[in-house]
Design a protein around this motif. Structure first.
Motif, PDB file in Angstrom:
ATOM      1  N   THR A  15       0.838  -1.200   0.000  1.00 55.41           N
ATOM      2  CA  THR A  15       0.000   0.000   0.000  1.00 55.41           C
ATOM      3  C   THR A  15       0.873   1.250   0.000  1.00 55.41           C
ATOM      4  OG1 THR A  15      -1.744  -1.153   1.213  1.00 55.41           O
ATOM      5  CG2 THR A  15      -1.815   1.242   1.224  1.00 55.41           C
ATOM      6  N   MET A  16       0.587   2.168  -0.907  1.00 56.15           N
ATOM      7  CA  MET A  16       1.328   3.429  -0.982  1.00 56.15           C
ATOM      8  C   MET A  16       0.864   4.330   0.147  1.00 56.15           C
ATOM      9  SD  MET A  16       3.693   4.577  -2.956  1.00 56.15           S
ATOM     10  CE  MET A  16       4.558   6.094  -3.325  1.00 56.15           C
ATOM     11  N   LEU A  17       1.813   4.801   0.962  1.00 60.01           N
ATOM     12  CA  LEU A  17       1.467   5.592   2.138  1.00 60.01           C
ATOM     13  C   LEU A  17       1.637   7.095   1.910  1.00 60.01           C
ATOM     14  CD1 LEU A  17       3.099   3.388   4.916  1.00 60.01           C
ATOM     15  CD2 LEU A  17       0.738   3.358   4.101  1.00 60.01           C
ATOM     16  N   THR A  18       2.441   7.482   0.953  1.00 57.39           N
ATOM     17  CA  THR A  18       2.721   8.903   0.731  1.00 57.39           C
ATOM     18  C   THR A  18       2.310   9.297  -0.678  1.00 57.39           C
ATOM     19  OG1 THR A  18       4.960   8.583  -0.153  1.00 57.39           O
ATOM     20  CG2 THR A  18       4.715   8.661   2.245  1.00 57.39           C
ATOM     21  N   GLY A  19       2.396  10.594  -0.947  1.00 57.64           N
ATOM     22  CA  GLY A  19       2.060  11.099  -2.279  1.00 57.64           C
ATOM     23  C   GLY A  19       3.270  11.350  -3.138  1.00 57.64           C
ATOM     24  N   SER A  20       4.397  10.693  -2.836  1.00 53.45           N
ATOM     25  CA  SER A  20       5.631  10.954  -3.575  1.00 53.45           C
ATOM     26  C   SER A  20       5.558  10.511  -5.023  1.00 53.45           C
ATOM     27  CB  SER A  20       6.818  10.274  -2.887  1.00 53.45           C
ATOM     28  OG  SER A  20       6.646   8.861  -2.865  1.00 53.45           O
ATOM     29  N   MET A  21       4.638   9.609  -5.357  1.00 54.04           N
ATOM     30  CA  MET A  21       4.520   9.128  -6.738  1.00 54.04           C
ATOM     31  C   MET A  21       3.239   9.625  -7.406  1.00 54.04           C
ATOM     32  SD  MET A  21       7.113   7.483  -7.861  1.00 54.04           S
ATOM     33  CE  MET A  21       6.415   6.634  -9.275  1.00 54.04           C
ATOM     34  N   SER A  22       2.577  10.605  -6.789  1.00 53.14           N
ATOM     35  CA  SER A  22       1.372  11.165  -7.405  1.00 53.14           C
ATOM     36  C   SER A  22       1.741  11.905  -8.694  1.00 53.14           C
ATOM     37  CB  SER A  22       0.700  12.133  -6.431  1.00 53.14           C
ATOM     38  OG  SER A  22       0.274  11.469  -5.262  1.00 53.14           O
ATOM     39  N   PRO A  23       0.836  11.968  -9.662  1.00 55.30           N
ATOM     40  CA  PRO A  23      -0.534  11.441  -9.627  1.00 55.30           C
ATOM     41  C   PRO A  23      -0.677  10.001 -10.116  1.00 55.30           C
ATOM     42  CG  PRO A  23      -0.228  12.689 -11.620  1.00 55.30           C
ATOM     43  CD  PRO A  23       1.092  12.747 -10.877  1.00 55.30           C
ATOM     44  N   LEU A  24       0.465   9.370 -10.483  1.00 55.86           N
ATOM     45  CA  LEU A  24       0.378   8.000 -10.987  1.00 55.86           C
ATOM     46  C   LEU A  24      -0.046   7.033  -9.888  1.00 55.86           C
ATOM     47  CD1 LEU A  24       0.843   6.003 -13.325  1.00 55.86           C
ATOM     48  CD2 LEU A  24       3.203   5.763 -12.500  1.00 55.86           C
TER      49      LEU A  24
ATOM     50  N   THR B 128       8.679   2.834  -2.912  1.00 63.72           N
ATOM     51  CA  THR B 128       8.295   2.585  -4.307  1.00 63.72           C
ATOM     52  C   THR B 128       8.550   3.864  -5.089  1.00 63.72           C
ATOM     53  OG1 THR B 128       6.606   0.970  -3.669  1.00 63.72           O
ATOM     54  CG2 THR B 128       6.416   1.939  -5.862  1.00 63.72           C
ATOM     55  N   HIS B 129       9.654   3.872  -5.840  1.00 61.69           N
ATOM     56  CA  HIS B 129      10.035   5.052  -6.617  1.00 61.69           C
ATOM     57  C   HIS B 129      10.514   4.631  -8.001  1.00 61.69           C
ATOM     58  CE1 HIS B 129      10.614   8.265  -3.210  1.00 61.69           C
ATOM     59  NE2 HIS B 129       9.352   7.981  -3.457  1.00 61.69           N
ATOM     60  N   ARG B 130      10.715   5.637  -8.855  1.00 65.35           N
ATOM     61  CA  ARG B 130      11.119   5.398 -10.236  1.00 65.35           C
ATOM     62  C   ARG B 130      12.646   5.458 -10.368  1.00 65.35           C
ATOM     63  NH1 ARG B 130       7.900   5.724 -14.562  1.00 65.35           N
ATOM     64  NH2 ARG B 130       6.363   6.984 -13.412  1.00 65.35           N
ATOM     65  N   ILE B 131      13.204   4.531 -11.173  1.00 64.78           N
ATOM     66  CA  ILE B 131      14.653   4.516 -11.420  1.00 64.78           C
ATOM     67  C   ILE B 131      15.027   5.680 -12.338  1.00 64.78           C
ATOM     68  CG2 ILE B 131      16.565   3.234 -12.438  1.00 64.78           C
ATOM     69  CD1 ILE B 131      15.128   0.651 -11.721  1.00 64.78           C
ATOM     70  N   ILE B 132      16.006   6.485 -11.898  1.00 66.52           N
ATOM     71  CA  ILE B 132      16.503   7.568 -12.769  1.00 66.52           C
ATOM     72  C   ILE B 132      17.957   7.336 -13.189  1.00 66.52           C
ATOM     73  CG2 ILE B 132      14.918   9.288 -11.802  1.00 66.52           C
ATOM     74  CD1 ILE B 132      17.274  10.344 -10.129  1.00 66.52           C
TER      75      ILE B 132
ATOM     76  N   THR C 137      16.925   6.556  -7.387  1.00 66.49           N
ATOM     77  CA  THR C 137      15.486   6.642  -7.642  1.00 66.49           C
ATOM     78  C   THR C 137      14.967   8.023  -7.271  1.00 66.49           C
ATOM     79  OG1 THR C 137      15.022   5.762  -5.430  1.00 66.49           O
ATOM     80  CG2 THR C 137      15.099   4.180  -7.246  1.00 66.49           C
ATOM     81  N   LYS C 138      13.725   8.268  -7.690  1.00 68.98           N
ATOM     82  CA  LYS C 138      13.089   9.555  -7.426  1.00 68.98           C
ATOM     83  C   LYS C 138      11.572   9.370  -7.442  1.00 68.98           C
ATOM     84  CE  LYS C 138      12.478  14.183  -9.426  1.00 68.98           C
ATOM     85  NZ  LYS C 138      11.017  14.037  -9.585  1.00 68.98           N
ATOM     86  N   GLY C 139      10.917  10.020  -6.541  1.00 65.78           N
ATOM     87  CA  GLY C 139       9.463  10.057  -6.582  1.00 65.78           C
ATOM     88  C   GLY C 139       8.988  11.051  -7.618  1.00 65.78           C
TER      89      GLY C 139
END
Length: 310
Positions: free
Chosen positions: A50-59, A95-99, A113-115
């Protein structure tokens, strides 16, 4: 049937249908959630978090459930979203995106990684030495919020005690509302058109009286008095005298049953029911059926009398 009664039945039918739809939907959703969260990961090998933060919003928004599958680090590429333990602080799952990605000859990958919603990259470089990492494949919106709500102590108690109680109440109500088979048969018989005259009850009356002649005299008296009885019912209904109408219809119903005037008996049963329910409109309609059926019954009784004389 009066308009208020029709509306009441329609509302009751609609409410029952809505309750059934809601109950079925909840049950299907509960089973689907159980299969998705408990059975699926064991059988299909995916993981959920479960995603707890908005670091990956809006996806991916807070409360969404992220579904991941393990992939080899050599198959990763920049832009993939991974779920992994960060190498600092409490080593929480992120859960973040690889940069940025680098894989050495031993199959160990280092990533940054980066949100998507963050201004800058994560302040660490993670080493993925296990050879595999969980990569996001899709997201289920809001499911995490529902899971957290179900884990609330109050909700758990309501489900633990309320759901079985509601089930018991529904079973009891269904039992109480269920009509006995005999009642269903009577209701069906009340709606099916019966013959105007059936000789079998009259023959049975003759056996009980031990005299065919006495039974025939009873039938003749019934035919002679029929117009007077129908007039008495019509007069009582037109003047609103329910007691007089009930006395008259009970007398006609009983004698019709004995002589074999089955359809007249059927109309009398309907009229009696309307009087008991104090449904004046239905009583007037039933009384009209009694009046309309009178000539047909007189014809049938007259034919019986002529055959007997012949």
């Amino acid at each position: 049937m009066t308009a208020p009664l029709v509306r009441h039945r329609r509302v009751s039918t609609f409410v029952r249908a809505m309750v059934n739809v809601i109950t079925t939907t909840v049950m299907v959703a509960a089973v689907a959630a159980f299969l998705f969260l408990a059975v699926g990961p064991r059988v299909l090998g995916y993981q959920t978090s479960t995603m707890l933060t908005g670091s990956m919003s809006p996806l991916i928004n807070p409360g969404d459930v992220v579904v991941t599958v393990p992939v080899a680090v050599k198959d990763l590429k920049v832009g993939d979203i991974i779920t992994y333990h960060i190498p600092v602080e409490d080593q929480r799952v992120e859960t973040h995106r690889i940069i940025d990605l680098a894989v050495n000859s031993q199959g160990t990958a280092t990533v940054r990684t980066k949100g998507d919603a963050n201004n800058g990259a994560d302040p660490w470089t993670a080493t993925l030495a296990a050879g595999q990492v969980d990569r996001q494949v899709f997201t289920v919106p809001y499911l995490g919020n529902a899971i957290r709500a179900l884990r609330d102590p109050v909700v758990l108690k309501v489900l633990m005690y309320g759901a079985p109680a509601a089930l018991v109440v529904m079973v009891l109500v269904s039992i109480w509302r269920k009509k006995p088979e005999g009642d269903d048969a009577d209701a069906g018989a009340a709606q099916r058109p019966l013959p105007a005259f059936d000789r079998r009850p009259l023959k049975r009356l003759a056996r009980e009286m031990k005299s065919k002649e006495a039974a025939e005299k009873f039938a003749a008296a019934y035919a002679r008095l029929l117009p007077q009885r129908v007039d008495k019912i019509s007069h009582a209904l037109s003047t609103g005298n329910s007691d007089l109408a009930m006395d008259a219809v009970l007398s006609l119903k009983t004698s019709s049953s004995m002589v074999g005037a089955l359809r007249m008996e059927q109309h009398c049963v309907r009229l009696e029911h309307a009087l008991v329910m104090t449904d004046h409109t239905a009583a007037i309609q039933a009384g009209e059926l009694v009046r309309e059926h009178q000539p047909q019954l007189e014809k049938a009784l007259g034919g019986h009398t002529m055959r007997r004389a012949a």
